[in-house]
Design a protein around this motif. Structure first.
Motif, PDB file in Angstrom:
ATOM      1  N   ALA A  60       0.835  -1.202   0.000  1.00 37.55           N
ATOM      2  CA  ALA A  60       0.000   0.000   0.000  1.00 37.55           C
ATOM      3  C   ALA A  60       0.870   1.253   0.000  1.00 37.55           C
ATOM      4  CB  ALA A  60      -0.915  -0.016   1.225  1.00 37.55           C
ATOM      5  N   ARG A  61       1.941   1.235   0.751  1.00 35.59           N
ATOM      6  CA  ARG A  61       2.821   2.403   0.801  1.00 35.59           C
ATOM      7  C   ARG A  61       3.496   2.665  -0.540  1.00 35.59           C
ATOM      8  NH1 ARG A  61       7.794   2.501   4.976  1.00 35.59           N
ATOM      9  NH2 ARG A  61       8.518   0.920   3.507  1.00 35.59           N
ATOM     10  N   THR A  85      -5.573  14.107  -3.043  1.00 38.27           N
ATOM     11  CA  THR A  85      -6.448  15.076  -2.369  1.00 38.27           C
ATOM     12  C   THR A  85      -6.110  15.165  -0.892  1.00 38.27           C
ATOM     13  OG1 THR A  85      -8.137  13.445  -1.808  1.00 38.27           O
ATOM     14  CG2 THR A  85      -8.284  14.475  -3.981  1.00 38.27           C
ATOM     15  N   LYS A  86      -6.632  16.205  -0.263  1.00 41.37           N
ATOM     16  CA  LYS A  86      -6.394  16.413   1.165  1.00 41.37           C
ATOM     17  C   LYS A  86      -6.971  15.269   1.987  1.00 41.37           C
ATOM     18  CE  LYS A  86      -7.029  19.928   4.761  1.00 41.37           C
ATOM     19  NZ  LYS A  86      -7.600  21.268   5.056  1.00 41.37           N
ATOM     20  N   LYS A  87      -8.138  14.791   1.569  1.00 44.43           N
ATOM     21  CA  LYS A  87      -8.784  13.692   2.281  1.00 44.43           C
ATOM     22  C   LYS A  87      -7.968  12.407   2.153  1.00 44.43           C
ATOM     23  CE  LYS A  87     -13.224  11.351   2.750  1.00 44.43           C
ATOM     24  NZ  LYS A  87     -14.623  11.272   2.256  1.00 44.43           N
ATOM     25  N   GLU A  88      -7.454  12.165   0.941  1.00 49.77           N
ATOM     26  CA  GLU A  88      -6.648  10.966   0.708  1.00 49.77           C
ATOM     27  C   GLU A  88      -5.343  11.020   1.519  1.00 49.77           C
ATOM     28  OE1 GLU A  88      -6.140  10.946  -3.475  1.00 49.77           O
ATOM     29  OE2 GLU A  88      -8.031   9.888  -3.877  1.00 49.77           O
ATOM     30  N   MET A 110      -2.110   9.237   6.025  1.00 51.68           N
ATOM     31  CA  MET A 110      -1.355   9.544   7.237  1.00 51.68           C
ATOM     32  C   MET A 110      -1.795   8.641   8.389  1.00 51.68           C
ATOM     33  SD  MET A 110      -0.906  13.230   9.137  1.00 51.68           S
ATOM     34  CE  MET A 110      -0.304  13.945   7.603  1.00 51.68           C
ATOM     35  N   SER A 111      -3.095   8.461   8.520  1.00 56.39           N
ATOM     36  CA  SER A 111      -3.620   7.578   9.562  1.00 56.39           C
ATOM     37  C   SER A 111      -3.173   6.140   9.322  1.00 56.39           C
ATOM     38  CB  SER A 111      -5.153   7.645   9.592  1.00 56.39           C
ATOM     39  OG  SER A 111      -5.592   8.959   9.860  1.00 56.39           O
ATOM     40  N   TYR A 112      -3.215   5.763   8.064  1.00 58.73           N
ATOM     41  CA  TYR A 112      -2.827   4.410   7.666  1.00 58.73           C
ATOM     42  C   TYR A 112      -1.350   4.155   8.009  1.00 58.73           C
ATOM     43  CZ  TYR A 112      -2.510   0.329   4.554  1.00 58.73           C
ATOM     44  OH  TYR A 112      -2.321  -0.920   4.037  1.00 58.73           O
ATOM     45  N   LYS A 158      -0.703   6.610  -4.010  1.00 60.99           N
ATOM     46  CA  LYS A 158      -0.165   7.966  -4.117  1.00 60.99           C
ATOM     47  C   LYS A 158      -1.298   8.952  -3.826  1.00 60.99           C
ATOM     48  CE  LYS A 158       3.752   6.254  -5.536  1.00 60.99           C
ATOM     49  NZ  LYS A 158       4.931   6.252  -4.646  1.00 60.99           N
ATOM     50  N   PRO A 159      -1.483   9.361  -2.593  1.00 58.85           N
ATOM     51  CA  PRO A 159      -2.598  10.266  -2.246  1.00 58.85           C
ATOM     52  C   PRO A 159      -2.426  11.629  -2.924  1.00 58.85           C
ATOM     53  CG  PRO A 159      -1.079  10.038  -0.408  1.00 58.85           C
ATOM     54  CD  PRO A 159      -0.640   9.051  -1.425  1.00 58.85           C
TER      55      PRO A 159
END
Length: 230
Positions: A127-128, A135-138, A143-145, A132-133
């Protein structure tokens, strides 16, 4: 006659006093007994001589009996000491075995738990690398992930779980699983040039070998071949 009688009477009195003293002190005066014995011999008082000889014989028997008891007690003490030493050694060995078994059981339990969690580590790693996030929400979700993944890594580290070294290190069949070979101008033959999947160690125990690509040495051109490393 009077002198002889006085000597005999004195000897009789001494014998009686000696017996009384002997009862009180388990001994009496040996020198005094010898003196009376000599006087009785000189005076021809064989009754006193016989009594003293009998008393000496009794004392000798008592001495021999005491010596025998001392020897028996010494043997019992020595035997008891040997038994105590053996019991102490057996207990120490039992304690060491119990501690070793406890540590082995604990290590095996930790190893089984960590092995079952390794697929989760792989998922976090993929996943890392893939997500590739934008948007701000992504980015907030990512970050939480990643925060959860960081906590998980810290837990693994606290349990003495370590990553198997790969790129730039020599191939070790006890730690690595080679799934490809490739010519390399940068790395010598037998050196790992790429990692496909992380390997992990729990102390000295291998939880999972690392999947790697190994250099086959410099060549005219680069070529990749799949298969086990020979």
């Amino acid at each position: 006659m009077l002198i002889v009688c006085l000597i005999v009477c004195d000897s009789n009195n001494f014998i009686n006093e000696f017996y009384e003293e002997d009862v009180r002190t388990s001994g009496g005066s040996l020198k005094a007994m010898i003196r009376v014995y000599k006087e009785a011999l000189l005076n021809g008082d064989y009754r006193i001589v016989s009594e003293i000889e009998n008393r000496i014989s009794i004392l000798e028997n008592e001495k021999n009996g005491l010596e025998k008891q001392v020897l028996e007690l010494s043997a019992e003490i020595t035997s008891g000491k040997d038994k105590y030493i053996r019991l102490q050694a057996d207990f120490d060995n039992f304690r060491k075995r119990s501690e070793k078994e406890r540590l082995t059981t604990r290590s095996n339990a930790q190893g089984e738990v960590m092995e079952s969690l390794l697929p989760m580590v792989d998922s976090f790693e993929r996943a890392r690398q893939q997500i590739k996030p934008e948007t701000k929400k992504e980015k907030k979700v990512d970050m939480s992930y990643q925060g959860i993944y960081k906590q998980f890594v810290e837990i693994m580290r606290s349990l003495q779980v370590a990553v198997v070294p790969t790129v730039g290190t020599p191939f070790d069949p006890s730690l690595h699983e080679a799934i490809a070979r490739e010519e390399s101008q940068e790395y010598k033959e037998g050196i790992i040039i790429q990692e496909f999947r992380r390997g992990f160690l729990l102390g000295d125990r291998l939880l999972r070998p690392a999947m790697v690509k190994v250099s086959s040495g410099p060549g005219s051109k680069k070529a990749t071949s799949s298969g086990d490393y020979q």
